[in-house]
Scaffold this motif. Sequence first.
Motif, PDB file in Angstrom:
ATOM      1  N   ILE A 172       0.903  -1.183  -0.071  1.00 44.13           N
ATOM      2  CA  ILE A 172      -0.080  -0.123  -0.094  1.00 44.13           C
ATOM      3  C   ILE A 172       0.808   1.300   0.016  1.00 44.13           C
ATOM      4  O   ILE A 172       0.679   2.193  -0.748  1.00 44.13           O
ATOM      5  N   SER A 173       1.866   1.319   0.700  1.00 42.88           N
ATOM      6  CA  SER A 173       2.888   2.585   0.969  1.00 42.88           C
ATOM      7  C   SER A 173       3.563   2.687  -0.347  1.00 42.88           C
ATOM      8  O   SER A 173       3.892   3.902  -0.541  1.00 42.88           O
ATOM      9  N   GLY A 174       3.856   1.654  -1.140  1.00 44.83           N
ATOM     10  CA  GLY A 174       4.716   1.881  -2.353  1.00 44.83           C
ATOM     11  C   GLY A 174       6.005   1.523  -2.163  1.00 44.83           C
ATOM     12  O   GLY A 174       6.798   1.442  -2.965  1.00 44.83           O
ATOM     13  N   TYR A 217       7.012  -1.504  -1.498  1.00 45.69           N
ATOM     14  CA  TYR A 217       7.301  -2.825  -1.944  1.00 45.69           C
ATOM     15  C   TYR A 217       7.602  -2.823  -3.677  1.00 45.69           C
ATOM     16  O   TYR A 217       8.660  -3.538  -3.973  1.00 45.69           O
ATOM     17  N   GLN A 218       7.105  -1.746  -4.223  1.00 44.62           N
ATOM     18  CA  GLN A 218       7.428  -1.526  -5.498  1.00 44.62           C
ATOM     19  C   GLN A 218       8.497  -0.807  -5.821  1.00 44.62           C
ATOM     20  O   GLN A 218       9.424  -1.031  -6.808  1.00 44.62           O
ATOM     21  N   ASN A 219       8.956   0.194  -5.090  1.00 46.77           N
ATOM     22  CA  ASN A 219       9.890   1.118  -4.939  1.00 46.77           C
ATOM     23  C   ASN A 219      11.150   1.034  -4.158  1.00 46.77           C
ATOM     24  O   ASN A 219      12.116   1.566  -4.613  1.00 46.77           O
ATOM     25  N   TYR A 220      11.018   0.164  -3.205  1.00 45.70           N
ATOM     26  CA  TYR A 220      12.232  -0.024  -2.429  1.00 45.70           C
ATOM     27  C   TYR A 220      12.531  -1.423  -1.972  1.00 45.70           C
ATOM     28  O   TYR A 220      13.287  -1.734  -1.294  1.00 45.70           O
ATOM     29  N   LYS A 221      11.821  -2.381  -2.667  1.00 47.70           N
ATOM     30  CA  LYS A 221      11.955  -3.750  -2.351  1.00 47.70           C
ATOM     31  C   LYS A 221      13.541  -4.324  -2.037  1.00 47.70           C
ATOM     32  O   LYS A 221      13.705  -4.988  -1.249  1.00 47.70           O
ATOM     33  N   GLU A 222      14.068  -4.032  -3.016  1.00 47.98           N
ATOM     34  CA  GLU A 222      15.890  -4.377  -3.142  1.00 47.98           C
ATOM     35  C   GLU A 222      16.495  -3.936  -1.930  1.00 47.98           C
ATOM     36  O   GLU A 222      17.681  -4.591  -1.763  1.00 47.98           O
ATOM     37  N   ASN A 223      16.027  -2.954  -1.255  1.00 40.97           N
ATOM     38  CA  ASN A 223      16.532  -2.538   0.108  1.00 40.97           C
ATOM     39  C   ASN A 223      16.150  -3.247   1.320  1.00 40.97           C
ATOM     40  O   ASN A 223      16.523  -2.801   2.374  1.00 40.97           O
ATOM     41  N   MET A 224      14.958  -4.116   1.254  1.00 40.19           N
ATOM     42  CA  MET A 224      14.128  -4.641   2.537  1.00 40.19           C
ATOM     43  C   MET A 224      14.545  -6.064   2.522  1.00 40.19           C
ATOM     44  O   MET A 224      15.175  -6.799   1.636  1.00 40.19           O
ATOM     45  N   TYR A 225      14.272  -6.660   3.804  1.00 41.46           N
ATOM     46  CA  TYR A 225      14.480  -7.908   4.131  1.00 41.46           C
ATOM     47  C   TYR A 225      12.979  -8.445   4.294  1.00 41.46           C
ATOM     48  O   TYR A 225      12.094  -7.531   5.007  1.00 41.46           O
ATOM     49  N   PHE A 226      12.555  -9.642   3.853  1.00 36.41           N
ATOM     50  CA  PHE A 226      11.424 -10.181   4.047  1.00 36.41           C
ATOM     51  C   PHE A 226      11.629 -11.543   4.813  1.00 36.41           C
ATOM     52  O   PHE A 226      12.534 -12.410   4.453  1.00 36.41           O
ATOM     53  N   ASN A 230       1.091  11.703  -0.086  1.00 35.27           N
ATOM     54  CA  ASN A 230       0.746  10.372  -0.715  1.00 35.27           C
ATOM     55  C   ASN A 230       0.301   9.471  -0.085  1.00 35.27           C
ATOM     56  O   ASN A 230      -0.570   8.655   0.006  1.00 35.27           O
ATOM     57  N   LEU A 231       1.269   9.121   1.217  1.00 38.43           N
ATOM     58  CA  LEU A 231       0.972   8.236   2.060  1.00 38.43           C
ATOM     59  C   LEU A 231      -0.457   8.289   2.842  1.00 38.43           C
ATOM     60  O   LEU A 231      -1.330   7.308   2.973  1.00 38.43           O
ATOM     61  N   PRO A 232      -0.884   9.517   3.131  1.00 33.05           N
ATOM     62  CA  PRO A 232      -2.247   9.632   3.789  1.00 33.05           C
ATOM     63  C   PRO A 232      -3.150   9.283   3.103  1.00 33.05           C
ATOM     64  O   PRO A 232      -4.191   8.879   3.506  1.00 33.05           O
ATOM     65  N   GLU A 233      -3.006   9.800   1.784  1.00 32.97           N
ATOM     66  CA  GLU A 233      -3.985   9.202   0.600  1.00 32.97           C
ATOM     67  C   GLU A 233      -4.034   7.810   0.588  1.00 32.97           C
ATOM     68  O   GLU A 233      -5.116   7.239   0.548  1.00 32.97           O
ATOM     69  N   ARG A 234      -3.115   7.168   0.459  1.00 37.37           N
ATOM     70  CA  ARG A 234      -2.940   5.817   0.028  1.00 37.37           C
ATOM     71  C   ARG A 234      -3.617   4.747   1.294  1.00 37.37           C
ATOM     72  O   ARG A 234      -4.096   3.764   1.053  1.00 37.37           O
ATOM     73  N   PHE A 235      -3.403   5.358   2.536  1.00 38.82           N
ATOM     74  CA  PHE A 235      -3.775   4.578   3.801  1.00 38.82           C
ATOM     75  C   PHE A 235      -5.076   5.125   4.401  1.00 38.82           C
ATOM     76  O   PHE A 235      -5.489   4.928   5.456  1.00 38.82           O
ATOM     77  N   ASN A 236      -5.521   6.015   3.632  1.00 38.86           N
ATOM     78  CA  ASN A 236      -6.732   6.566   3.921  1.00 38.86           C
ATOM     79  C   ASN A 236      -6.979   7.210   5.240  1.00 38.86           C
ATOM     80  O   ASN A 236      -7.691   6.776   6.183  1.00 38.86           O
TER      81      ASN A 236
END
Length: 602
Positions: free
Chosen positions: A272-274, A276-285, A453-459
């Motif tokens: 939802i935050s974006g 995952y699409q824009n920063y995934k390579e810098n994250m651990y799952f 953007n994030l306030p809109e995405r998370f309502n």
Amino acid sequence: MELIGKLNDGQIYDLQTAEALGIDGTDIKADNSSESLEILRHSCAHMMAQAIKELYPEAKFFVGPVVKEGFYYDFKVESKISDDDLPTIEKKMKEIANRKLPIERYETTREEIINKFSNDELKQAVLSNIKDDTLTMYKQGDFEDLCRGPHLPNTRMIRAFKLTRVAGAYLGGDEANEMITRIYGIAFFDKGELNDYVRMLEEAKKRDHRKLGTELELFTFNDDVGAGLPLWLPNGARLRSKLEHILYKAHRVRGYEPVRGPEMLKSDMWKISGHYQNYKENMYFTIIDEQEYGIKPMNCVGHIQIFKNDLVSYKDLPLKLFEYGVVHRHEMSGAMHGLFRVREFTQDDAHIFCMQSQVKDVIIDVLEFVDSLMKLFDFKYEMEVSTKPKKAIGDDKFWETTTKGIMDALDSEGLEYGIDEGGGAFYGPKIDIKITDAIGRKWQCGTVQVDMNLPERFNVEFINDEGHKDQPVMIHRAILGSFERFIGILTEHCAGEFPFVIAPTQVIFVPIADSHVAYAKQLQRELLEEDMDSKIFDMNESLNKRIRMAEKQRVPMIVVIGDEEVEKQTVALRDRRKREQSNMTKDEFISMLNEIKKGSRI
């Protein structure tokens, strides 16, 4: 000064390229402007590559860009190259400069380049990232390389340069690829500028926070634990705790509320935050109960959920939430560098939810906070407004409006700032705080980011003055950036001589004889009651040696205790820089230390 290029619409062109493409623009001359230094340093990188090729004929080259700290070239040779080899390469570079070789640009086709470098896998890798059919080569003497420029007209202009270090680098920055060699260097048009820079490098080596961190027992790294995961030793943990406490109080008196979010959230949140699409390579799952979770690289999503936990009125805005949030980011192994680049760090993070009409005042309030903290640690600083990056969410209107709002806030206070085109976060423009340390180096630290953007995405909603639901603006804010990085910078800025208020050990007591140790322990307990840390140097060494040992610890205060001090309940305070001593009563001493602490509030 000699003409070396043209500047057109923010793009630097050397004279040959400008002529070939029919481009006119502002003249770039051989001075110390950023544009002229870029041309010089790129040319110096090629001259270094030519020297390497003459010394190591089997050498193959990847790329050699200009970077903030000068330039580098990535290459591969059969021999092992170390810092000890740099003077030999420099000597060869000086020979090439003295040949006064013309630097010539010519165009060629992709097919010709493929054939020319058919046995060079590094050049083929470079080609794979270029889509153009017509390519440019730059040639000087027997050396030539695929390059867009810009370059100087002749090697005779490259005189004041220095190779600074050898490093390893993954081909193309990809950990899956082989490790090749990288050499960094610096160049100026003026010899004096180079000498100043070299002196700064020498001073920087003395101040290296990794060296001082070991000497002062602040932190350590352990291969068994993992790269980029610092272990804080007692001295470092005390220093860090004091910094946290100063900031905690400063936040509370400015109306911030402490919160704490979890260190991992379901991946749906990051989608939802974006991130995952824009920063995934810098994250651990990780997977838990067949559900994917992402370990947080930022604290914003957790703070959004905390805001949404209750129905907020416009009367409650701006609502300021802050957290010392532990985050994890997947940095490449080759990028690890002491506390400056780690995989786990703690941000002094805050998110401020406000109405559109409050954004300007909130930004000004944050910048006042920044200013007070920078003054406490004697940092000069400057600001940059970072605009929309290539990877971004939100439409152009949002970016234009929000960026203008940031600039208007700064302009209204008469605050100077630069522009970092394309340097914004993917969800909004920002103000970056760049500090200058004691030896003139600039560091990126704090940031202020405006986000709708994030306030809109998370309502995210609040109740406005008409009783209707409305969307707040969210301002992301960190002043230090991270405790790890800031402590690394501060260690080098102070050369390990930390201000009294955060020094891990603020006083060292040196009792002359065993009969004086009990009084030293009494003083130590009394200081601890005042939240001040001390040590007692009563080891089996001579008095002079113990004093020298205390001085090497770079503590603010050294106190020598003898018969007279015990009898009269006084202290003999030693100034380790002037090597002078002053006497005062115990109560005067503790009162003086508390006054120093009181003067360090922000």
